[in-house]
Design a protein around this motif. Structure first.
Motif, PDB file in Angstrom:
ATOM      1  N   LYS A 351       0.850  -1.192   0.000  1.00 61.19           N
ATOM      2  CA  LYS A 351       0.000   0.000   0.000  1.00 61.19           C
ATOM      3  C   LYS A 351       0.892   1.251   0.000  1.00 61.19           C
ATOM      4  O   LYS A 351       0.606   2.245  -0.653  1.00 61.19           O
ATOM      5  CB  LYS A 351      -0.912  -0.020   1.239  1.00 61.19           C
ATOM      6  N   PRO A 355       0.445   4.022  -3.318  1.00 60.27           N
ATOM      7  CA  PRO A 355      -0.464   4.643  -2.348  1.00 60.27           C
ATOM      8  C   PRO A 355      -1.876   4.939  -2.848  1.00 60.27           C
ATOM      9  O   PRO A 355      -2.760   5.186  -2.038  1.00 60.27           O
ATOM     10  CB  PRO A 355       0.252   5.945  -1.968  1.00 60.27           C
ATOM     11  N   THR A 356      -2.098   4.911  -4.153  1.00 56.54           N
ATOM     12  CA  THR A 356      -3.433   5.307  -4.630  1.00 56.54           C
ATOM     13  C   THR A 356      -4.406   4.137  -4.730  1.00 56.54           C
ATOM     14  O   THR A 356      -5.555   4.330  -5.095  1.00 56.54           O
ATOM     15  CB  THR A 356      -3.321   5.971  -6.023  1.00 56.54           C
ATOM     16  N   THR A 357      -3.967   2.924  -4.389  1.00 55.02           N
ATOM     17  CA  THR A 357      -4.875   1.773  -4.514  1.00 55.02           C
ATOM     18  C   THR A 357      -5.943   1.797  -3.423  1.00 55.02           C
ATOM     19  O   THR A 357      -5.759   2.424  -2.380  1.00 55.02           O
ATOM     20  CB  THR A 357      -4.101   0.443  -4.419  1.00 55.02           C
ATOM     21  N   ILE A 358      -7.069   1.085  -3.702  1.00 55.31           N
ATOM     22  CA  ILE A 358      -8.171   1.075  -2.722  1.00 55.31           C
ATOM     23  C   ILE A 358      -8.558  -0.369  -2.376  1.00 55.31           C
ATOM     24  O   ILE A 358      -8.379  -1.263  -3.200  1.00 55.31           O
ATOM     25  CB  ILE A 358      -9.399   1.842  -3.263  1.00 55.31           C
ATOM     26  N   PRO A 359      -9.093  -0.592  -1.172  1.00 59.38           N
ATOM     27  CA  PRO A 359      -9.424  -1.969  -0.796  1.00 59.38           C
ATOM     28  C   PRO A 359     -10.574  -2.510  -1.644  1.00 59.38           C
ATOM     29  O   PRO A 359     -11.629  -1.884  -1.706  1.00 59.38           O
ATOM     30  CB  PRO A 359      -9.848  -1.866   0.668  1.00 59.38           C
ATOM     31  N   GLN A 360     -10.322  -3.648  -2.264  1.00 60.22           N
ATOM     32  CA  GLN A 360     -11.383  -4.262  -3.063  1.00 60.22           C
ATOM     33  C   GLN A 360     -12.166  -5.273  -2.229  1.00 60.22           C
ATOM     34  O   GLN A 360     -13.386  -5.341  -2.308  1.00 60.22           O
ATOM     35  CB  GLN A 360     -10.775  -4.970  -4.287  1.00 60.22           C
ATOM     36  N   ASP A 364      -9.653  -6.676   3.266  1.00 58.44           N
ATOM     37  CA  ASP A 364      -8.671  -5.614   3.051  1.00 58.44           C
ATOM     38  C   ASP A 364      -9.146  -4.299   3.674  1.00 58.44           C
ATOM     39  O   ASP A 364      -8.372  -3.564   4.285  1.00 58.44           O
ATOM     40  CB  ASP A 364      -8.510  -5.429   1.533  1.00 58.44           C
ATOM     41  N   LEU A 365     -10.443  -4.024   3.508  1.00 56.74           N
ATOM     42  CA  LEU A 365     -11.019  -2.788   4.072  1.00 56.74           C
ATOM     43  C   LEU A 365     -10.924  -2.798   5.597  1.00 56.74           C
ATOM     44  O   LEU A 365     -10.573  -1.791   6.224  1.00 56.74           O
ATOM     45  CB  LEU A 365     -12.484  -2.650   3.641  1.00 56.74           C
TER      46      LEU A 365
ATOM     47  N   THR B   6      -3.064   4.196 -11.723  1.00 58.28           N
ATOM     48  CA  THR B   6      -1.679   4.500 -11.382  1.00 58.28           C
ATOM     49  C   THR B   6      -0.834   4.438 -12.649  1.00 58.28           C
ATOM     50  O   THR B   6      -0.866   3.436 -13.340  1.00 58.28           O
ATOM     51  CB  THR B   6      -1.155   3.429 -10.403  1.00 58.28           C
ATOM     52  N   ARG B 323      -3.154  -4.760  -6.282  1.00 59.78           N
ATOM     53  CA  ARG B 323      -3.718  -4.898  -4.942  1.00 59.78           C
ATOM     54  C   ARG B 323      -4.431  -6.234  -4.831  1.00 59.78           C
ATOM     55  O   ARG B 323      -4.885  -6.785  -5.839  1.00 59.78           O
ATOM     56  CB  ARG B 323      -4.681  -3.734  -4.678  1.00 59.78           C
ATOM     57  N   GLU B 324      -4.569  -6.704  -3.592  1.00 64.54           N
ATOM     58  CA  GLU B 324      -5.292  -7.948  -3.360  1.00 64.54           C
ATOM     59  C   GLU B 324      -6.702  -7.813  -3.936  1.00 64.54           C
ATOM     60  O   GLU B 324      -7.228  -6.718  -3.952  1.00 64.54           O
ATOM     61  CB  GLU B 324      -5.397  -8.230  -1.851  1.00 64.54           C
ATOM     62  N   PRO B 325      -7.326  -8.870  -4.392  1.00 63.83           N
ATOM     63  CA  PRO B 325      -6.923 -10.264  -4.301  1.00 63.83           C
ATOM     64  C   PRO B 325      -6.195 -10.779  -5.547  1.00 63.83           C
ATOM     65  O   PRO B 325      -5.946 -11.965  -5.657  1.00 63.83           O
ATOM     66  CB  PRO B 325      -8.264 -10.989  -4.136  1.00 63.83           C
ATOM     67  N   LEU B 343     -18.002  -2.474  -5.013  1.00 65.01           N
ATOM     68  CA  LEU B 343     -17.093  -3.605  -4.807  1.00 65.01           C
ATOM     69  C   LEU B 343     -17.570  -4.444  -3.619  1.00 65.01           C
ATOM     70  O   LEU B 343     -18.500  -4.055  -2.913  1.00 65.01           O
ATOM     71  CB  LEU B 343     -15.687  -3.081  -4.495  1.00 65.01           C
ATOM     72  N   GLU B 344     -16.853  -5.552  -3.372  1.00 67.18           N
ATOM     73  CA  GLU B 344     -17.170  -6.374  -2.192  1.00 67.18           C
ATOM     74  C   GLU B 344     -17.026  -5.549  -0.911  1.00 67.18           C
ATOM     75  O   GLU B 344     -17.771  -5.705   0.033  1.00 67.18           O
ATOM     76  CB  GLU B 344     -16.214  -7.573  -2.156  1.00 67.18           C
ATOM     77  N   SER B 345     -16.059  -4.609  -0.918  1.00 67.00           N
ATOM     78  CA  SER B 345     -15.856  -3.759   0.260  1.00 67.00           C
ATOM     79  C   SER B 345     -16.933  -2.680   0.357  1.00 67.00           C
ATOM     80  O   SER B 345     -16.922  -1.870   1.278  1.00 67.00           O
ATOM     81  CB  SER B 345     -14.479  -3.092   0.191  1.00 67.00           C
ATOM     82  N   PRO B 365     -11.095  -2.370  -9.488  1.00 64.95           N
ATOM     83  CA  PRO B 365     -11.042  -0.905  -9.503  1.00 64.95           C
ATOM     84  C   PRO B 365      -9.928  -0.401 -10.435  1.00 64.95           C
ATOM     85  O   PRO B 365      -8.853  -0.999 -10.493  1.00 64.95           O
ATOM     86  CB  PRO B 365     -10.714  -0.525  -8.057  1.00 64.95           C
ATOM     87  N   ALA B 367      -8.201   2.100  -9.947  1.00 69.50           N
ATOM     88  CA  ALA B 367      -7.079   2.539  -9.099  1.00 69.50           C
ATOM     89  C   ALA B 367      -6.151   1.382  -8.752  1.00 69.50           C
ATOM     90  O   ALA B 367      -5.036   1.614  -8.298  1.00 69.50           O
ATOM     91  CB  ALA B 367      -7.617   3.162  -7.818  1.00 69.50           C
ATOM     92  N   ASN B 368      -6.626   0.144  -8.942  1.00 70.43           N
ATOM     93  CA  ASN B 368      -5.824  -1.013  -8.532  1.00 70.43           C
ATOM     94  C   ASN B 368      -5.091  -1.703  -9.678  1.00 70.43           C
ATOM     95  O   ASN B 368      -4.739  -2.862  -9.583  1.00 70.43           O
ATOM     96  CB  ASN B 368      -6.706  -2.037  -7.796  1.00 70.43           C
TER      97      ASN B 368
END
Lengths: 603, 375
Positions: A351, A355-360, A364-365, B6, B323-325, B343-345, B365, B367-368
């Motif tokens: 992360k 730094p710009t990634t978001i929890p999917q 993760d959230l 990104t 990013r995960e997953p 999203l799931e979140s 996303p 962003a990911n």
């Protein structure tokens, strides 16, 4: 001469952040000012654009498209006037681009004038990189090395009460002179140094610094031990921020010509709006802004404003530092499932580097929000240690005080008296469920008694802060109607007792729920739905050993306010303790999350 | 959100690379525009003001500060040697004397009659700037430095440790997915920049330092190992000043991560050539990523410049999940829906459809993902 803003109908305000420039358009509807639209675009201080106004024009362009009002002419913000169609009556801006305002401060005694200087700089919106003091334990050459290495934007030198020590403050001036400091931006000008110490030492300080730095002399920030006078130093910091720091940053000289009022450092502006709100409503308030790199905490208690910035506590760039400072166990205690420590460490680092990634995923959230709780908690701890009364002053003690042995310089933050806690920044403003933001604020700050919780909907507090300097009523109206998302009241009895024993009895008539008369046990959290704008009178009766402001075990009647979350009953006790046993911990957290409907799934 | 992705890291087979070589303070530039330089050539030099030491003569001699100037043996501007007397007070007709001596060699900068403090400045420290890459001087920046230009391979890493170094490229694992273990590092690796696959173990890194390897380039690294390698838990990602005996560049991220095929193959194709690498990373405003530069004169099309803007997301763009997953998986963009999706979140964000190389289709996303900018 101050401008007349009484006829203003349209206000355009921008905040040039490190990564994003945000623009808002406010218009007068009848007698009220309301937010019309907002727009944003990437900040353009760095290559390839290297001109902050490009980002401003892009953000304002988005506002223009959404509102249908012409706000730009060629490549400039358009001001309204005779014969001009559209335009804005007022244009204001704040900025934290390029890392904001970075300062070093110096005082003779670290915990006295050193701390006063730190408060003056922080209150003006600066990041304090280091506090030099005669008694900070470093040798002269180590202090000089620190000044050279850190390359601040400016230095605030204080020390000595008026008529007090001269030699110590002059010694600090000599060390600053010997360091021959160079500013962070630009090599063609001398570093600004503000002297706000013993007035009797001014001549000697000038002798040491005038030839090597750009020296400004203002009134002493600590003229007598019993009183701080931070205003003149803060005012000079703002002036120099405009003249030196901003003027050196790419494109700012152009932006400064466009704005109707001086550009303010972003955190300084947020401080202004918090102070305006606290004084308008006569309340004790705390505001927090959790960003990617830093977390700022603002408080007003007993009319005294304090701001701290935790420069390396944040949710993206600084996320690894939160983990390093608090330790992984402190983060994982908020997570209702077990995760391999090594995998979490790698995940946090990933992360940080992206730094710009978001929890999917939900998992993760949950981990990210656990880190946010710790960032908030650590930033608040730092705030409490700096938002203190003056140290080293004489106190008149009564016989009972003599037994209590209270020292001077205790924290001004009194959670029992806190009326409102406002959160902002991505982790709080953009949490998928508002209840998540509410619980992060509760877990991070541990409010006591009855506290109203809110979040800044789209982070427009900086723009409203700069507006509050010239049009406080308009700023308050927009803050109240469009900026604040009301979450609801939080009731938290202070005290501890036996696990599973009664903690609180509540009686009230809730719209939709009817009359409720409930007992809540120690360790439980409950949610009572109460919509935005609704208020109920409630009788709160804490169990023996618990205090809700009327004394241990004494009942009181209070007004509880509704919000998008509702009224939260937090009976986990204060000081808060999380069960050490793993099964009990997971069960407790799962219960809180379920009762407050925090996540869509139970683990 | 027009920029909900990104920008990717550059992996360019042949491009024009310009490096500014600027001194911390103005000094002397030793080359001129048009000169051909080798990486180790000194292109500019200067002197940084020396450190200072303070001596409180008033305390040493037991004097009030205002009397200090009277007892100074050395005056402002005078040169002094370490241990030399700078102030002296004789008592009892010269029978006894108290002295203050200089703790360092240098010159007297100030004598204060307010504090009784003397500041002694050490001689200036020479600082030199090398060319860092083999190339040509294309610009001279007054007395501050030069820009060196070269043509070659340019690869950006995601995170690094250690500063600038040069060496011959040696690929020591047979695939981009294999872990670089200590047995892969032999004495032949000394003085070279070695390329591994998915991960470097702590033991392998230790052995690399022992054998004098200049640099290590791999896909991933465990945070746990980073902590033991550095000796502390890195808080803020500002690196490059570490002096641990080796420069480390990781190309993908933290964990066991296969190096992207394009990166691995490109480095393999440059095996035996001289490379310049830098682990310096700054993840803040003004982002700095670690880099690998391999100057070469091989024929081939020039890719877009190393400092230019990246391309936008389009259907068919090659991306990597960051990013995960799905972390680390590569694929192609199959759709770019305009509407925000949940999203799931439960976060409501812009997404894209992606078909990963293993055939799986997913929605993630924007962003990911990062764009793979290979050329």
């Amino acid at each position: 001469m101050a401008q007349d803003y009484s006829h203003v109908k349209t206000i355009l305000a921008t905040d040039c952040g490190s990564t994003t420039t945000k623009a808002i358009l406010i218009e007068k509807e009848g007698e009220e000012y309301r937010l019309k639209v907002r727009g944003e675009a990437p900040t353009t201080v760095e290559k390839p654009a290297e001109d902050v106004t490009r980002g401003v024009l892009n953000a304002v362009g988005e506002v223009e498209e959404l509102s249908g009002r012409t706000l730009l002419k060629k490549v400039k913000v358009l001001h309204s006037g005779k014969g001009i169609k559209g335009g804005t009556d007022v244009y204001l801006s704040t900025s934290s681009a390029g890392g904001g305002l970075q300062m070093m401060v110096a005082g003779v005694v670290k915990s006295m004038t050193g701390e006063s200087a730190q408060r003056a700089a922080l209150g003006a919106g600066a990041i304090v990189m280091d506090v030099l003091a005669s008694n900070d334990g470093r040798l002269g050459h180590e202090k000089i090395e620190a000044i050279r290495r850190l390359r601040p934007d400016m230095i605030l030198l204080s020390g000595g009460i008026d008529g007090g020590t001269i030699s110590h403050v002059v010694e600090l001036a000599e060390l600053i002179g010997a360091a021959d400091p160079k500013p962070r931006f630009g090599s063609g000008y001398d570093l600004p140094v503000i002297y706000a110490g013993n007035k009797d030492a001014r001549g000697n300080v000038k002798g040491s610094l005038e030839a090597k730095t750009d020296l400004y002399v203002v009134d002493n920030i600590r003229p007598v031990l019993e009183r701080e006078n931070l205003g003149p130093a803060r005012h000079e910091i703002h002036n120099l921020f405009m003249e030196h720091v901003m003027a050196q940053a790419p494109g700012y000289s152009k932006l400064m010509e466009w704005t109707d009022e001086p550009i303010m450092p972003t955190p300084g502006a947020v401080g202004e709006i918090i102070q305006t709100i606290a004084s308008t409503y006569g309340i004790e308030a705390i505001g927090v802004d959790i960003g990617g790199a830093t977390t700022d905490v603002f408080s007003v208690f007993g009319g005294v404003f304090n701001r701290t910035v935790s420069a390396n506590l944040g949710m993206s760039y600084s996320v690894s530092n939160v983990v390093a400072e608090t330790g992984l166990p402190n983060i994982m205690r908020w997570v209702p499932f077990s995760v391999d420590e090594r995998a979490i460490r790698d995940r946090v680092r990933n992360k940080m580097i992206r730094p710009t990634t978001i929890p999917q995923t939900l998992e993760d959230l949950i981990v990210e929000q656990a880190i946010a709780r710790e960032a908030l908690r650590l930033a608040f701890e730092q705030h409490k240690s700096l938002a203190v009364g003056l140290k080293g002053i004489q106190q008149q003690r009564t016989i009972s005080d003599a037994f209590a042995q209270t020292a001077t310089g205790g924290t001004l933050v009194n959670m029992m008296n806190l009326d409102m806690l406002v959160g902002s920044g991505g982790a709080l403003s953009h949490a998928p469920r508002r209840a998540q933001a509410g619980l992060m604020l509760i877990d991070g700050f541990m409010p006591e008694c009855v506290t109203f919780l809110a979040v800044d909907s789209i982070f427009m507090m900086p723009q409203l802060g700069v507006l509050s300097k010239v049009m406080p009523k308009a700023a308050t109206q927009v803050f109240d109607r469009d900026c604040l998302v009301r979450l609801g009241s939080c009731v938290a009895p202070v005290g501890s007792g036996k696990e599973g024993s009664n903690c609180l009895h509540i009686e009230a008539d809730f719209p939709g729920l009817g009359h409720i008369s409930e007992d809540v046990k120690l360790g439980e959290m409950r949610l009572l739905p109460l919509p935005v704008g609704e208020k109920v009178r409630a009788k709160l009766d804490p169990a023996r050993g618990f205090d809700l402001g009327a004394g241990k075990g004494d009942a009181r009647e209070v007004t509880l306010e509704g919000g998008v979350v509702g009224v939260v009953l937090d009976c986990r006790g204060r000081p808060f303790q999380i069960p050490e046993d793993e099964t009990k911990r997971v069960n407790a957290i799962t219960g809180w999350l379920q009762n407050l409907d925090i996540y869509p799934k139970v683990f | 959100m027009a920029h909900a992705y990104t920008p990717g890291l550059k992996v360019l087979g042949k491009t024009i690379i310009r490096k500014e070589r600027i001194l911390p303070l103005a000094g002397e530039v030793l080359v001129k525009k048009g000169d051909t330089v080798k990486a180790e050539d000194i292109v500019a030099r200067t002197f940084l003001p020396g450190n200072v030491e303070t001596v409180n003569v008033a305390n040493s001699l037991g004097l009030p500060p205002e009397e200090v100037p009277k007892f100074m043996v050395k005056q402002e501007g005078d040169a002094v040697e370490e241990g030399e007397v700078i102030a002296e007070m004789k008592q009892f007709f010269g029978l006894y004397s108290s002295r203050a001596i200089s703790p360092v060699k240098g010159s007297i900068e100030t004598v204060s009659s307010i504090t009784g403090q003397i500041i002694v400045r050490e001689p200036p420290n020479p600082v030199v700037m090398d060319a860092y890459v083999d190339g040509k001087v294309v610009e001279v920046h007054g007395k501050e430095g030069v820009t060196v230009e070269t043509t070659g391979t340019f690869i950006q890493g995601i995170f690094g440790i250690g500063g600038e170094t040069q060496g011959e490229i040696a690929v020591v694992t047979d695939s981009s997915e294999r872990v670089l273990a200590d047995e892969d590092i032999t004495e032949e690796c000394a003085g070279k920049i070695i390329v591994g696959g998915s991960l470097v173990t702590a033991a392998a890194l230790k052995k690399a330092i022992q054998l004098g390897v200049k640099g290590v380039i791999v896909g991933g690294f465990h945070d746990w190992d980073l902590k033991s390698f550095l000796g502390f838990d890195l808080g803020v990602a500002i690196t490059g000043h570490e002096n641990l005996g080796v420069t480390l560049v990781i190309t993908e991220g933290f964990g066991d991560m296969a190096m992207a095929e394009a990166t691995f193959n490109l480095l393999k194709a440059r095996e035996g050539l001289q490379a310049s690498i830098n682990g310096a990373t700054q993840i803040r405003a003004g982002v700095i990523r670690p880099e690998i530069i391999v100057p070469h004169t091989e024929k081939g099309k020039l890719a877009a410049g190393a400092g230019e803007e990246g391309s936008n997301l389009e259907i068919g763009t090659r991306v990597r999940a960051i990013r995960e997953p799905f972390f680390g998986k590569l694929g192609e963009v199959t759709s770019l829906p305009v509407e925000l999706q949940i999203l799931e979140s439960e976060a409501k964000v812009r997404v894209l459809g992606v078909k990963f190389d293993d055939g799986a289709e997913e929605v993630i996303p924007r962003a990911n993902v990062e764009i793979i900018e290979a050329g």
